[in-house]
Design a protein around this motif. Sequence first.
Motif, PDB file in Angstrom:
ATOM      1  N   GLU A 293       0.817  -1.204   0.000  1.00 57.04           N
ATOM      2  CA  GLU A 293       0.000   0.000   0.000  1.00 57.04           C
ATOM      3  C   GLU A 293       0.858   1.265   0.000  1.00 57.04           C
ATOM      4  O   GLU A 293       0.481   2.273  -0.551  1.00 57.04           O
ATOM      5  CB  GLU A 293      -0.929  -0.002   1.210  1.00 57.04           C
ATOM      6  CG  GLU A 293      -2.004  -1.063   1.131  1.00 57.04           C
ATOM      7  CD  GLU A 293      -2.813  -1.164   2.403  1.00 57.04           C
ATOM      8  OE1 GLU A 293      -2.685  -0.278   3.273  1.00 57.04           O
ATOM      9  OE2 GLU A 293      -3.567  -2.137   2.531  1.00 57.04           O
ATOM     10  N   SER A 294       1.968   1.211   0.663  1.00 54.93           N
ATOM     11  CA  SER A 294       2.824   2.395   0.703  1.00 54.93           C
ATOM     12  C   SER A 294       4.269   1.970   0.515  1.00 54.93           C
ATOM     13  O   SER A 294       4.750   1.082   1.192  1.00 54.93           O
ATOM     14  CB  SER A 294       2.670   3.122   2.047  1.00 54.93           C
ATOM     15  OG  SER A 294       3.121   2.302   3.089  1.00 54.93           O
ATOM     16  N   ASP A 295       4.912   2.596  -0.407  1.00 56.70           N
ATOM     17  CA  ASP A 295       6.312   2.275  -0.673  1.00 56.70           C
ATOM     18  C   ASP A 295       7.173   3.236   0.123  1.00 56.70           C
ATOM     19  O   ASP A 295       7.644   4.240  -0.394  1.00 56.70           O
ATOM     20  CB  ASP A 295       6.605   2.369  -2.172  1.00 56.70           C
ATOM     21  CG  ASP A 295       8.012   1.921  -2.480  1.00 56.70           C
ATOM     22  OD1 ASP A 295       8.584   1.160  -1.675  1.00 56.70           O
ATOM     23  OD2 ASP A 295       8.545   2.342  -3.520  1.00 56.70           O
ATOM     24  N   ASP A 296       7.357   2.897   1.387  1.00 53.88           N
ATOM     25  CA  ASP A 296       8.123   3.753   2.275  1.00 53.88           C
ATOM     26  C   ASP A 296       9.384   3.004   2.701  1.00 53.88           C
ATOM     27  O   ASP A 296       9.431   2.370   3.739  1.00 53.88           O
ATOM     28  CB  ASP A 296       7.276   4.134   3.495  1.00 53.88           C
ATOM     29  CG  ASP A 296       7.920   5.214   4.336  1.00 53.88           C
ATOM     30  OD1 ASP A 296       9.051   5.630   4.010  1.00 53.88           O
ATOM     31  OD2 ASP A 296       7.293   5.635   5.314  1.00 53.88           O
ATOM     32  N   SER A 297      10.399   3.063   1.846  1.00 54.12           N
ATOM     33  CA  SER A 297      11.607   2.286   2.099  1.00 54.12           C
ATOM     34  C   SER A 297      12.319   2.705   3.384  1.00 54.12           C
ATOM     35  O   SER A 297      12.966   1.893   4.023  1.00 54.12           O
ATOM     36  CB  SER A 297      12.559   2.369   0.912  1.00 54.12           C
ATOM     37  OG  SER A 297      12.932   3.713   0.674  1.00 54.12           O
ATOM     38  N   THR A 298      12.188   3.964   3.783  1.00 53.66           N
ATOM     39  CA  THR A 298      12.803   4.413   5.036  1.00 53.66           C
ATOM     40  C   THR A 298      12.150   3.707   6.206  1.00 53.66           C
ATOM     41  O   THR A 298      12.837   3.206   7.110  1.00 53.66           O
ATOM     42  CB  THR A 298      12.670   5.943   5.196  1.00 53.66           C
ATOM     43  OG1 THR A 298      13.261   6.571   4.069  1.00 53.66           O
ATOM     44  CG2 THR A 298      13.330   6.407   6.476  1.00 53.66           C
ATOM     45  N   GLN A 299      10.819   3.643   6.207  1.00 55.35           N
ATOM     46  CA  GLN A 299      10.101   2.955   7.283  1.00 55.35           C
ATOM     47  C   GLN A 299      10.469   1.477   7.300  1.00 55.35           C
ATOM     48  O   GLN A 299      10.678   0.893   8.364  1.00 55.35           O
ATOM     49  CB  GLN A 299       8.582   3.129   7.104  1.00 55.35           C
ATOM     50  CG  GLN A 299       7.755   2.465   8.189  1.00 55.35           C
ATOM     51  CD  GLN A 299       7.982   3.066   9.571  1.00 55.35           C
ATOM     52  OE1 GLN A 299       8.327   4.231   9.700  1.00 55.35           O
ATOM     53  NE2 GLN A 299       7.812   2.253  10.594  1.00 55.35           N
ATOM     54  N   GLU A 300      10.542   0.843   6.143  1.00 55.76           N
ATOM     55  CA  GLU A 300      10.913  -0.566   6.063  1.00 55.76           C
ATOM     56  C   GLU A 300      12.323  -0.785   6.613  1.00 55.76           C
ATOM     57  O   GLU A 300      12.579  -1.764   7.306  1.00 55.76           O
ATOM     58  CB  GLU A 300      10.818  -1.062   4.624  1.00 55.76           C
ATOM     59  CG  GLU A 300       9.407  -1.186   4.129  1.00 55.76           C
ATOM     60  CD  GLU A 300       9.339  -1.549   2.654  1.00 55.76           C
ATOM     61  OE1 GLU A 300      10.399  -1.850   2.046  1.00 55.76           O
ATOM     62  OE2 GLU A 300       8.233  -1.529   2.118  1.00 55.76           O
ATOM     63  N   HIS A 301      13.209   0.112   6.281  1.00 52.60           N
ATOM     64  CA  HIS A 301      14.578   0.001   6.773  1.00 52.60           C
ATOM     65  C   HIS A 301      14.603   0.103   8.296  1.00 52.60           C
ATOM     66  O   HIS A 301      15.309  -0.663   8.966  1.00 52.60           O
ATOM     67  CB  HIS A 301      15.449   1.101   6.145  1.00 52.60           C
ATOM     68  CG  HIS A 301      16.874   1.050   6.577  1.00 52.60           C
ATOM     69  ND1 HIS A 301      17.739   0.050   6.177  1.00 52.60           N
ATOM     70  CD2 HIS A 301      17.590   1.864   7.406  1.00 52.60           C
ATOM     71  CE1 HIS A 301      18.925   0.250   6.736  1.00 52.60           C
ATOM     72  NE2 HIS A 301      18.856   1.337   7.484  1.00 52.60           N
ATOM     73  N   ILE A 302      13.839   1.041   8.842  1.00 47.64           N
ATOM     74  CA  ILE A 302      13.774   1.198  10.305  1.00 47.64           C
ATOM     75  C   ILE A 302      13.194  -0.063  10.938  1.00 47.64           C
ATOM     76  O   ILE A 302      13.722  -0.565  11.944  1.00 47.64           O
ATOM     77  CB  ILE A 302      12.937   2.445  10.683  1.00 47.64           C
ATOM     78  CG1 ILE A 302      13.688   3.713  10.280  1.00 47.64           C
ATOM     79  CG2 ILE A 302      12.600   2.451  12.174  1.00 47.64           C
ATOM     80  CD1 ILE A 302      12.853   4.977  10.370  1.00 47.64           C
ATOM     81  N   GLU A 303      12.119  -0.612  10.361  1.00 47.20           N
ATOM     82  CA  GLU A 303      11.498  -1.825  10.891  1.00 47.20           C
ATOM     83  C   GLU A 303      12.457  -3.012  10.800  1.00 47.20           C
ATOM     84  O   GLU A 303      12.539  -3.827  11.716  1.00 47.20           O
ATOM     85  CB  GLU A 303      10.197  -2.118  10.149  1.00 47.20           C
ATOM     86  CG  GLU A 303       9.095  -1.140  10.484  1.00 47.20           C
ATOM     87  CD  GLU A 303       7.866  -1.301   9.599  1.00 47.20           C
ATOM     88  OE1 GLU A 303       7.872  -2.161   8.691  1.00 47.20           O
ATOM     89  OE2 GLU A 303       6.904  -0.543   9.809  1.00 47.20           O
ATOM     90  N   TYR A 304      13.176  -3.104   9.689  1.00 50.93           N
ATOM     91  CA  TYR A 304      14.151  -4.183   9.528  1.00 50.93           C
ATOM     92  C   TYR A 304      15.243  -4.085  10.593  1.00 50.93           C
ATOM     93  O   TYR A 304      15.607  -5.074  11.214  1.00 50.93           O
ATOM     94  CB  TYR A 304      14.761  -4.147   8.124  1.00 50.93           C
ATOM     95  CG  TYR A 304      15.870  -5.147   7.946  1.00 50.93           C
ATOM     96  CD1 TYR A 304      15.583  -6.488   7.743  1.00 50.93           C
ATOM     97  CD2 TYR A 304      17.216  -4.753   8.009  1.00 50.93           C
ATOM     98  CE1 TYR A 304      16.599  -7.430   7.599  1.00 50.93           C
ATOM     99  CE2 TYR A 304      18.231  -5.674   7.867  1.00 50.93           C
ATOM    100  CZ  TYR A 304      17.917  -7.008   7.665  1.00 50.93           C
ATOM    101  OH  TYR A 304      18.923  -7.925   7.534  1.00 50.93           O
ATOM    102  N   ARG A 305      15.750  -2.858  10.800  1.00 49.68           N
ATOM    103  CA  ARG A 305      16.787  -2.672  11.822  1.00 49.68           C
ATOM    104  C   ARG A 305      16.258  -3.010  13.206  1.00 49.68           C
ATOM    105  O   ARG A 305      16.957  -3.610  14.011  1.00 49.68           O
ATOM    106  CB  ARG A 305      17.321  -1.237  11.774  1.00 49.68           C
ATOM    107  CG  ARG A 305      18.251  -1.011  10.597  1.00 49.68           C
ATOM    108  CD  ARG A 305      18.874   0.364  10.547  1.00 49.68           C
ATOM    109  NE  ARG A 305      19.347   0.816  11.830  1.00 49.68           N
ATOM    110  CZ  ARG A 305      19.457   2.094  12.169  1.00 49.68           C
ATOM    111  NH1 ARG A 305      19.139   3.029  11.312  1.00 49.68           N
ATOM    112  NH2 ARG A 305      19.902   2.445  13.357  1.00 49.68           N
ATOM    113  N   GLU A 306      15.022  -2.632  13.485  1.00 48.98           N
ATOM    114  CA  GLU A 306      14.414  -2.923  14.787  1.00 48.98           C
ATOM    115  C   GLU A 306      14.238  -4.432  14.977  1.00 48.98           C
ATOM    116  O   GLU A 306      14.544  -4.972  16.034  1.00 48.98           O
ATOM    117  CB  GLU A 306      13.064  -2.216  14.904  1.00 48.98           C
ATOM    118  CG  GLU A 306      12.448  -2.342  16.282  1.00 48.98           C
ATOM    119  CD  GLU A 306      11.173  -1.525  16.413  1.00 48.98           C
ATOM    120  OE1 GLU A 306      10.314  -1.961  17.186  1.00 48.98           O
ATOM    121  OE2 GLU A 306      11.048  -0.474  15.761  1.00 48.98           O
TER     122      GLU A 306
END
Length: 191
Positions: free
Chosen positions: A108-121
């Motif tokens: 739904e949303s292509d927010d690679s910054t958010q994905e990167h933060i979630e991946y790091r978390e």
Amino acid sequence: MSDPHIISAAVQEQRAAIVSQRDFENLYKQYAPFLLRVCQALCHDENLAADMMQEVFCSIWDRRTTISVKGSWENYLYRCAKYQYYNHQRSLSRFRTVQDSVFAASDESDDSTQEHIEYRELTHNVNQLVEQLPDQCRKVYQMSRGEGLNTAEISKELSLSEKTVKNHLTKALGFLRRNIEALFAFIFLIS
């Protein structure tokens, strides 16, 4: 003729509890091959079957002072294997549901910054779980997953038997699987 209540009480007394480590080791030696075959027949995956077998025996060990087995050990272990398999399937289903919802949200949303933060978390959370493992277990896990070494190489480097290395890996993966499932369940509940 003897009283049937006395006989059944004696039989139950024999099977009432596994107390000593020696009794548990004998049980493991006698029934591990049987239980492994049952687990493999259920899941058709050698590694998963070995994990399931270890989980069953770990559960028996954890409950060694209170366990009561009525009937044969084969029947009891067969039922344990079935329950372990069903629990695995249920967890897998929950994991897939969470995974599908994460993928749907990411579509739904292509927010690679958010994905990167979630991946790091998530990576941070997994690393924290790895740090909670006992020292030897953690070393074996890190050598296997971090350095890509196989069981024989880890065994040689740490001067451990291959069976001990496999047991450490099984323990580590079981611990991580249980805690990661709990983490995903928590994330699923708050989203």
